[in-house]
Design an enzyme around this catalytic site. Sequence first.
Site, PDB file in Angstrom:
ATOM      1  N   SER A 154      34.943  51.593 -25.103  1.00  0.00           N
ATOM      2  CA  SER A 154      35.543  51.185 -24.190  1.00  0.00           C
ATOM      3  C   SER A 154      36.716  49.266 -25.023  1.00  0.00           C
ATOM      4  O   SER A 154      37.087  47.869 -25.037  1.00  0.00           O
ATOM      5  CB  SER A 154      34.693  50.231 -23.711  1.00  0.00           C
ATOM      6  OG  SER A 154      34.354  49.469 -24.053  1.00  0.00           O
ATOM      7  N   LYS A 185      36.876  40.698 -27.473  1.00  0.00           N
ATOM      8  CA  LYS A 185      36.891  41.394 -26.543  1.00  0.00           C
ATOM      9  C   LYS A 185      36.436  40.928 -25.470  1.00  0.00           C
ATOM     10  O   LYS A 185      35.696  39.954 -24.802  1.00  0.00           O
ATOM     11  CB  LYS A 185      36.142  42.623 -26.556  1.00  0.00           C
ATOM     12  CG  LYS A 185      35.840  43.613 -26.021  1.00  0.00           C
ATOM     13  CD  LYS A 185      34.884  44.721 -25.816  1.00  0.00           C
ATOM     14  CE  LYS A 185      34.959  45.662 -25.002  1.00  0.00           C
ATOM     15  NZ  LYS A 185      33.711  47.447 -25.278  1.00  0.00           N
ATOM     16  N   SER A 223      31.505  52.280 -28.597  1.00  0.00           N
ATOM     17  CA  SER A 223      32.693  52.024 -27.673  1.00  0.00           C
ATOM     18  C   SER A 223      33.758  50.581 -29.358  1.00  0.00           C
ATOM     19  O   SER A 223      34.781  50.602 -28.483  1.00  0.00           O
ATOM     20  CB  SER A 223      32.556  51.055 -26.793  1.00  0.00           C
ATOM     21  OG  SER A 223      32.576  51.164 -25.594  1.00  0.00           O
TER      22      SER A 223
HETATM   23  N1  GLN Z   1      31.680  55.451 -23.543  1.00  0.00           N
HETATM   24  C1  GLN Z   1      30.514  54.919 -24.003  1.00  0.00           C
HETATM   25  C2  GLN Z   1      30.507  54.944 -21.944  1.00  0.00           C
HETATM   26  O1  GLN Z   1      31.136  54.925 -21.850  1.00  0.00           O
HETATM   27  C3  GLN Z   1      30.423  53.866 -24.368  1.00  0.00           C
HETATM   28  C4  GLN Z   1      30.539  52.686 -23.764  1.00  0.00           C
HETATM   29  C5  GLN Z   1      30.545  51.408 -24.866  1.00  0.00           C
HETATM   30  O2  GLN Z   1      30.280  51.982 -26.267  1.00  0.00           O
HETATM   31  N2  GLN Z   1      31.024  50.226 -24.187  1.00  0.00           N
HETATM   32  O3  GLN Z   1      29.676  54.504 -21.872  1.00  0.00           O
END
Ligand code: GLN
Length: 489
Positions: free
Chosen positions: A151, A76, A175
């Site tokens: 994400s 990532k 995410s």
């Molecule tokens: N979707 C969640 C957020 O937007 C989790 C994001 C993540 O785990 N990086 O905060």
Amino acid sequence: MALGTAMEARRRLDAGTASAVGLARSSLERIGAWDGRLGAILSTDPGRTLACAEAADRRLAAGERTPVLGLPVVLKDNLHWKGTPTTCGSRMLEAYRAPYDATVVARLLAAGAVPVAKANMDEFAMGSSGEHSAFGPTRNPWDEGRVPGGSSSGAVVAVAARYAPLALGSDTGGSVRLPAGFCNVTALRPTYGVLSRYGLTSLASSLDQVGPIGVSAEDVGAILQVMAGRDPLDSTSRALPRLESLFPLRPADLRGKRIGLPAEYWGTGLEPGVRTTLETALGGLRELGAELVPTTLPHTGWALDAYYLVCTSEASSNLARYDGLRYGPRDPDGAATVATVRRNALGSEPKRRILLGTFCLSRGSYEAFYLKALKVRTLIARDFEAAFRQVDLLATPVSPSVAFPLGARVSDPLLMYLSDVFTVTSALAGYPALTVPAGFSEGLPVGLQLMAPPLGDTFLLEAAHGYQQAFPHHLKTPTQLPQETPHGL
Ligand code: GLN
């Protein structure tokens, strides 16, 4: 034949019927051929990748073996791999090059894994769909009109489309687990602290964890083993017990194991197709001898509120460094103010969170919002403690729905935040949680989430491995993608 599981590739490398260079080439070619459609990859560095692969082949030839020696892995783009771009999906870091290796990357390299690409992501890991990247959305290989989840969108899609059998994402509130559920791959959010955060760009430091992604639980166990443990560069890191059992991973005997089904997760909000698919998966666990027991996590209803207060508060502080002075595009005339740099180089989601978080931490709001959220966080952790006095594992849906269409939630932040309703709880509590592919609803993947007590990561993977041996949903790949690669691997 496409790249299979990491453990299949591992066996071929060990037997000398595949080479690390062959696998790396195959991976890069697949990215070249298909990523124009999927948008999962932000950058590759073939020279650097092939140099790693050649070194791995030399180590293999000398008889050396590690769980990941010679295996391609996608990172990532919020993980530092020295000398390569680390954009975090943001214009703010478009020109930034990692000056050092993240600890997890350094440990992968030491074990001979071969990084093949940096993966697309929601900007600064803020998002649930993969649509918040400044460099364009990632698409779901099972239906290119749908989101892959976020994400860690690109890292998960890279495994789902078999660019590589392994990837690293990050999980602050879900995410890696949410996209893994939408794309039919296996992904772990480890117990907080098991993987060092050094060199992982911070979103919310008390929640962030690196999340290993693989085709199978065995794959995840192998990559976890070479990365886990104390790191002097991260004071919140800690040792994982039973590290030696992660590779080779043995399936857990589920007979007599108690798996709790928290009522708050199995209520009315589930899509009917998701419910039916998951009920079949639960039936599978019962066939393997597990006892399914009703349980409760009573403060679940406040988890999203607490999560988005804690996350935005920490993010507003962590993102203060992107000011055009310490990080970010510098104005050649020196005339741009910090405000101008931030206005131009940050997308709407980071701006929203900086505003929300700054408000939460301001005098007057701090006690009403931030401190209250911390108290709720403690109550949620106590819910888990109480539930785990009665059960060995918890089983829940990963998401109430299958992957949704691109564009469906992007202009409605609250609806987007709701996607995380089942994944933020364990993150707030610091408990490990795993997405296990559990079948399909109208052709789209459905994920089952298994959770264990803190530091129970190894047992969690062993349990999933037991399930995957009996019910190999994770081996299905999207049919519209090519099953052949030029190297026959
Ligand atoms: N979707 C969640 C957020 O937007 C989790 C994001 C993540 O785990 N990086 O905060």
